[in-house]
Design a protein around this motif. Sequence first.
Motif, PDB file in Angstrom:
ATOM      1  N   LEU A   1      -0.707   5.556   0.666  1.00 23.42           N
ATOM      2  CA  LEU A   1      -1.106   4.776  -0.506  1.00 23.42           C
ATOM      3  C   LEU A   1      -2.626   4.713  -0.629  1.00 23.42           C
ATOM      4  O   LEU A   1      -3.164   4.625  -1.739  1.00 23.42           O
ATOM      5  CB  LEU A   1      -0.517   3.370  -0.401  1.00 23.42           C
ATOM      6  N   ALA A   2      -3.330   4.811   0.493  1.00 24.29           N
ATOM      7  CA  ALA A   2      -4.795   4.747   0.486  1.00 24.29           C
ATOM      8  C   ALA A   2      -5.445   6.038  -0.010  1.00 24.29           C
ATOM      9  O   ALA A   2      -6.670   6.108  -0.115  1.00 24.29           O
ATOM     10  CB  ALA A   2      -5.314   4.414   1.878  1.00 24.29           C
TER      11      ALA A   2
ATOM     12  N   ASP B   1       7.802   3.355  -1.329  1.00 21.04           N
ATOM     13  CA  ASP B   1       8.056   3.400   0.106  1.00 21.04           C
ATOM     14  C   ASP B   1       7.027   4.271   0.828  1.00 21.04           C
ATOM     15  O   ASP B   1       7.189   4.587   2.009  1.00 21.04           O
ATOM     16  CB  ASP B   1       9.474   3.907   0.389  1.00 21.04           C
ATOM     17  N   LEU B   2       5.953   4.647   0.135  1.00 24.45           N
ATOM     18  CA  LEU B   2       4.881   5.392   0.789  1.00 24.45           C
ATOM     19  C   LEU B   2       4.248   4.545   1.884  1.00 24.45           C
ATOM     20  O   LEU B   2       4.185   3.318   1.789  1.00 24.45           O
ATOM     21  CB  LEU B   2       3.808   5.791  -0.228  1.00 24.45           C
TER      22      LEU B   2
ATOM     23  N   ARG C   1       2.061  -6.591   0.555  1.00 24.04           N
ATOM     24  CA  ARG C   1       1.282  -5.383   0.794  1.00 24.04           C
ATOM     25  C   ARG C   1       0.657  -4.973  -0.535  1.00 24.04           C
ATOM     26  O   ARG C   1       1.368  -4.856  -1.536  1.00 24.04           O
ATOM     27  CB  ARG C   1       2.143  -4.247   1.334  1.00 24.04           C
ATOM     28  N   VAL C   2      -0.652  -4.731  -0.537  1.00 25.58           N
ATOM     29  CA  VAL C   2      -1.337  -4.484  -1.803  1.00 25.58           C
ATOM     30  C   VAL C   2      -2.239  -3.251  -1.732  1.00 25.58           C
ATOM     31  O   VAL C   2      -2.759  -2.902  -0.669  1.00 25.58           O
ATOM     32  CB  VAL C   2      -2.185  -5.701  -2.230  1.00 25.58           C
ATOM     33  N   MET C   3      -2.395  -2.621  -2.881  1.00 23.27           N
ATOM     34  CA  MET C   3      -3.410  -1.600  -3.095  1.00 23.27           C
ATOM     35  C   MET C   3      -4.524  -2.248  -3.917  1.00 23.27           C
ATOM     36  O   MET C   3      -4.259  -2.931  -4.902  1.00 23.27           O
ATOM     37  CB  MET C   3      -2.829  -0.391  -3.842  1.00 23.27           C
ATOM     38  N   VAL C   4      -5.752  -2.028  -3.507  1.00 26.15           N
ATOM     39  CA  VAL C   4      -6.887  -2.706  -4.127  1.00 26.15           C
ATOM     40  C   VAL C   4      -7.424  -1.887  -5.303  1.00 26.15           C
ATOM     41  O   VAL C   4      -7.728  -0.702  -5.158  1.00 26.15           O
ATOM     42  CB  VAL C   4      -8.010  -2.934  -3.092  1.00 26.15           C
TER      43      VAL C   4
ATOM     44  N   ARG D   1       1.834  12.590  -5.879  1.00 26.02           N
ATOM     45  CA  ARG D   1       2.162  12.421  -4.467  1.00 26.02           C
ATOM     46  C   ARG D   1       0.882  12.391  -3.634  1.00 26.02           C
ATOM     47  O   ARG D   1      -0.139  12.961  -4.029  1.00 26.02           O
ATOM     48  CB  ARG D   1       3.082  13.543  -3.976  1.00 26.02           C
ATOM     49  N   PRO D   2       0.930  11.745  -2.480  1.00 19.76           N
ATOM     50  CA  PRO D   2      -0.270  11.649  -1.639  1.00 19.76           C
ATOM     51  C   PRO D   2      -0.570  12.964  -0.945  1.00 19.76           C
ATOM     52  O   PRO D   2       0.337  13.730  -0.596  1.00 19.76           O
ATOM     53  CB  PRO D   2       0.106  10.564  -0.631  1.00 19.76           C
ATOM     54  N   LEU D   3      -1.861  13.213  -0.739  1.00 18.28           N
ATOM     55  CA  LEU D   3      -2.314  14.392  -0.007  1.00 18.28           C
ATOM     56  C   LEU D   3      -3.256  13.915   1.096  1.00 18.28           C
ATOM     57  O   LEU D   3      -4.438  13.681   0.865  1.00 18.28           O
ATOM     58  CB  LEU D   3      -3.038  15.369  -0.939  1.00 18.28           C
ATOM     59  N   VAL D   4      -2.703  13.751   2.292  1.00 14.99           N
ATOM     60  CA  VAL D   4      -3.481  13.249   3.419  1.00 14.99           C
ATOM     61  C   VAL D   4      -4.095  14.433   4.158  1.00 14.99           C
ATOM     62  O   VAL D   4      -3.387  15.250   4.744  1.00 14.99           O
ATOM     63  CB  VAL D   4      -2.599  12.417   4.376  1.00 14.99           C
ATOM     64  N   GLY D   5      -5.431  14.506   4.130  1.00 12.54           N
ATOM     65  CA  GLY D   5      -6.121  15.606   4.798  1.00 12.54           C
ATOM     66  C   GLY D   5      -6.478  15.321   6.233  1.00 12.54           C
ATOM     67  O   GLY D   5      -6.833  16.229   6.987  1.00 12.54           O
TER      68      GLY D   5
END
Length: 357
Positions: free
Chosen positions: A158-159, A152-153, A106-109, A322-326
């Motif tokens: 992660l996006a 573990d996000l 699993r990768v982040m680009v 930390r992620p902030l998913v809107g």
Amino acid sequence: MTIPEKMAAVLLTGHGGLEKLVYDRDVPVPKPAQGEVLIRVTACGMNNTDVWVREGAYGTEDDPSAVSTWRRQGNTLTFPRIQGTDTVGHIIGVGAGVEPGRIGERVMVDFSIYNRDDDSLADIDYMGHGRDGGYAEYMALPAENAHVVATDLSDVELATFCCAYLTGERMLERARLVAGERVLVTGASGGVGSAIIQLARARGAIPIAVAGPGKEAAMIDVGAEAVVTRGKGDLVEAVHSAGRGQPIDVVADLVGGPLFNDLLKVLRPEGRYTTAGAIAGPVVQLDLRTMYLKQLELHGSSQGSRADFRRLIGYIESRKIRPLVGGVYPLSDFHRAQTEFMAKNFVGKLVVVPDEG
């Protein structure tokens, strides 16, 4: 897994309105070239750059109102183009020269196309502009740009990081923000703005947010020390009050427009101004006397370096940010997603995911 011949993707077919974005289920799946990997996309974050490139809103040095794309030093945008920078996915295929053991990662680009071996950004480009990006079910990219992140996000979470946080980190790096300094952040509720608040805290600095009405509590929750409500009273006085009279060392501006001169006024002598956006207007008036009499530094910034990206991964893995998913939208509902994005009635990042089935 069996790799299909065709995939769904959102194609940018030219400069213009939302009608230039076409959801197409008959797009050929790319094949990884030498040194590349193929990923099955699971999530892709949305950015202002997507909109500005679609609109051709970057102008030229000679004509700020000209229809032009993001890269002024030699256009690399061709149509149709699959946009999308903040891509997360799973490697399902590799090109020649890439270790087959990478399949399954699993990768982040890292979306940057660096074009140079050093950390200079003078010739930078990006995936989603110079080559296809992640608003699709599959994406091919250089193997060196596909990074495993020990977290573990979720894929959606992660996006939310890459473009916004990389841009913010580069802004703060250029402005040399250090622990104990105060930074004023405009457009603070957006992807880059909310990222800068967290990144400033990661450096031990003190962020003060400028945000729209009704978003004050959210900004405090993200990490702002204080919040100035945009459009409410005199900005200079409001910042002075919010900062309890303490000097502003750095302004991280994503808004521009009519606020620009006031932002220079709030900076202390020898303060630093850094910008990577101008959502309220790119053409501003500058009183050069304010700049030279206060010994100010002005920095333009875009994207980030390889070193900036490595620091970003470190912040994610150490949970300093930390992620902030809107909001989350299916790829087939891309027009609604970008409409909601342009309305700015959210905090953090909107994320697009491939349709199920």
